[in-house]
Design an enzyme around this catalytic site. Structure first.
Site, PDB file in Angstrom:
ATOM      1  N   ARG A  91       0.732  -0.962   0.605  1.00 23.67           N
ATOM      2  CA  ARG A  91       0.033  -0.205   0.237  1.00 23.67           C
ATOM      3  C   ARG A  91       0.545   1.588  -0.213  1.00 23.67           C
ATOM      4  NH1 ARG A  91      -3.082   2.767   4.862  1.00 23.67           N
ATOM      5  NH2 ARG A  91      -4.389   4.122   3.357  1.00 23.67           N
ATOM      6  N   GLU A 180      -8.023   8.394   6.092  1.00 24.98           N
ATOM      7  CA  GLU A 180      -7.826   8.555   7.155  1.00 24.98           C
ATOM      8  C   GLU A 180      -7.934  10.391   6.910  1.00 24.98           C
ATOM      9  OE1 GLU A 180      -4.296   8.949  10.320  1.00 24.98           O
ATOM     10  OE2 GLU A 180      -4.660   6.293  10.212  1.00 24.98           O
ATOM     11  N   ASN A 308      -7.333   1.617   9.743  1.00 25.57           N
ATOM     12  CA  ASN A 308      -5.405   2.162  10.493  1.00 25.57           C
ATOM     13  C   ASN A 308      -6.353   1.710  11.644  1.00 25.57           C
ATOM     14  OD1 ASN A 308      -5.358   3.390   8.175  1.00 25.57           O
ATOM     15  ND2 ASN A 308      -4.703   4.208   7.392  1.00 25.57           N
TER      16      ASN A 308
HETATM   17  C1  FCB Z   1      -1.611   7.478  10.829  1.00 21.23           C
HETATM   18  C2  FCB Z   1      -0.627   7.809   9.435  1.00 21.23           C
HETATM   19  C3  FCB Z   1       0.680   7.505   9.303  1.00 21.23           C
HETATM   20  C4  FCB Z   1       1.310   7.364  10.111  1.00 21.23           C
HETATM   21  C5  FCB Z   1       0.776   6.424  11.137  1.00 21.23           C
HETATM   22  C6  FCB Z   1       1.567   6.274  12.536  1.00 21.23           C
HETATM   23  O1  FCB Z   1      -2.183   8.037  11.482  1.00 21.23           O
HETATM   24  O2  FCB Z   1      -1.767   7.585   8.619  1.00 21.23           O
HETATM   25  O3  FCB Z   1       0.940   8.040   7.408  1.00 21.23           O
HETATM   26  O4  FCB Z   1       2.051   8.224  10.046  1.00 21.23           O
HETATM   27  O5  FCB Z   1      -0.681   7.166  11.619  1.00 21.23           O
END
Ligand code: FCB
Length: 477
Positions: A91, A180, A308
């Site tokens: 990804r 996100e 995530n």
């Molecule tokens: C998430 C982000 C990624 C990375 C991780 C630790 O929020 O999507 O880019 O910074 O945290």
């Protein structure tokens, strides 16, 4: 969750099989600004993260992504590394200002060529590309025109999605629109911890809507060009618990779950904003930025959903006074609910200060499967920063990360056993990289990067992950 033993060096003492389904996908994830470098090369324009990181005081150590892991030049080596580890999927994100420097208008073919080369290299090595269109690097000219709080940015994003799809749609099957949207909107425009660093509650809520609208428009544009494309979004979701069973603490948990999780899940998967969160936000905005028909677009059907997961929030009401607030999130991340307290339970933490809570992943996955329309799920990011060092033997031993990955993969297994349609997992991250406002101070990679020489050193967690994948029988050695 402790049925697998790890030796003091972090290497599995037992066979690495975690009993995940034989067709489970084991990936690694990165993002453009965090690894590519080459910030001014081949016609790339500036993004909000270039501007932010070059503004004194914004990023730890004044670090920038100008060079990062130099992946723009070293991608063949990085793809070879992935193939050696046996990962099935990669990804990565496309840098919008690299392929469309002004944020609108014609494509920069040199920028697109980089992603053509990268994807070809992945396919040649049998690694499935999973492309994220937006991982936070808005072209600077679009911020000057108002950024995500401006509705027009959603339309620009859909045009950009169409342009990237036209170039890569023949070889990339899996597309993620936005990474996100919570962070882009509430940290970028609410707390100001992320680029562009604005602190305006109402603008943060408008930004969230336009990110979601851009997502929906992009889904439609890609599906129109290729109905078989697998399109999704990556949401950061949290387990949220009330500190006590008092009504006031339960209400604090409802508020934070509402803003962090349901404010994004509900529009994307149900076509509506949660009414209680809209009511909580009444002092901030009247939602007059949401037009008729928008939510139908936002809820355009998805082929899969990316989640995530990093940690849990334990929250309490502002009063009566209890344990003091002890969490890293500033209150301005939570417009309308600024006074909720975030509490520390004394669990082991990562170097970011995030409590380690694999059970929270089971909770998030089963909740999404239970409460939302059925769609295949992926954990599109999960991982941990620890203070890694190169030992005298030249190796990087990271038993804490091995344990973290193991426990979260076991959480995946548990969720699957409970009937969750979870089909894959991506470790964040392949490489140590530019961790946003934390700069290079936080190492999330399963591969260590010596930033002075750009040497890559697979940590023991990388070797462990390779063992897990191999033992799942996915790839020949
Ligand atoms: C998430 C982000 C990624 C990375 C991780 C630790 O929020 O999507 O880019 O910074 O945290």
């Amino acid at each position: 969750m402790n049925d697998i033993q790890v030796t003091s060096s972090g290497v599995l003492a037992q066979p690495a099989s975690l009993d995940l389904p034989p067709d489970f996908r084991f990936g690694v994830a990165t993002a453009a600004y965090q690894i590519e470098g080459a910030a001014a090369e081949d016609g790339r324009g500036p993004s909000i993260w270039d501007a932010f990181s070059h503004t004194p005081g914004r990023v730890h150590g004044s670090d920038t992504g100008d060079v990062a892991c130099d992946h723009y030049h070293r991608y063949p080596q990085d793809v070879t590394l992935m193939a050696e580890l046996g990962v099935t999927d990669y990804r990565f994100s496309v840098s919008w200002p690299r392929v469309q420097p002004a944020g609108s208008g014609p494509a920069n073919q040199l920028g697109l060529d980089f992603y053509r080369r990268l994807v070809d290299e992945l396919l040649r090595h049998g690694v499935e590309p999973r492309l994220t269109l937006y991982h936070w690097d808005l072209p600077a000219p679009l911020e000057e025109a108002g950024g995500w709080p401006a509705r027009d940015t959603a339309g620009r994003f859909a045009d950009y999605a169409e342009l990237v799809h036209a170039a890569l749609g023949d070889r990339v099957r899996h597309w993620m629109t936005v990474n996100e949207p919570y962070c882009s909107s509430f940290l970028g425009y609410g707390s100001g911890d992320h680029a562009p660093g604005r602190r305006e509650g109402p603008a943060a809520v408008r930004a969230a809507h336009h990110l979601l609208l851009g997502h929906g428009l992009a889904v439609q544009a890609i599906r129109a060009a290729d109905p078989a494309a697998r399109v999704s979004i990556a949401l950061n979701l949290y387990a949220v618990s009330a500190y006590s069973d008092s009504d006031a603490d339960a209400d604090a948990a409802r508020r934070i779950d509402g803003l962090a999780n349901r404010f994004f899940l509900d529009p994307v998967l149900r076509g509506q904003y949660p009414a209680d969160v809209v009511a909580d936000l009444a002092p901030v905005t009247d939602f007059d930025h949401v037009r008729d028909g928008d939510l139908e677009i936002v809820a355009s059907p998805l082929a899969e959903l990316g989640i995530n997961y990093y940690s849990r929030y334990v929250v309490a009401a502002p009063e009566p006074a209890g344990p003091p607030p002890a969490y890293w999130r500033p209150s301005s991340c939570w417009p309308g609910s600024e006074n909720v307290r975030f509490l520390d339970r004394g669990l082991a933490r990562t170097a970011m200060g995030w409590e380690i809570d694999p059970a929270g992943l089971v909770e998030v996955l089963t909740r999404v499967a239970r409460e939302y329309p059925a769609v295949p799920l992926y954990v599109t990011e999960n991982g941990a920063a620890f203070e890694d060092h190169v030992g005298a033997d030249g190796e990087v031993d990271d038993p804490e990360r091995v344990a973290f990955l193991r426990d979260h993969l076991l959480a995946c297994r548990e969720a699957i056993a409970q009937g969750v349609p979870l089909v894959g997992y991506f470790a964040w991250s392949l490489l140590d990289n530019f961790e946003w406002a934390w700069g290079y101070s936080q190492r999330f990679g399963i591969v260590y990067v010596d930033y002075g020489t750009q040497r890559r050193i697979p940590k023991s967690s990388a070797r462990w992950y390779a063992d897990v994948i191999r033992s799942a029988g996915l790839r020949a050695e």
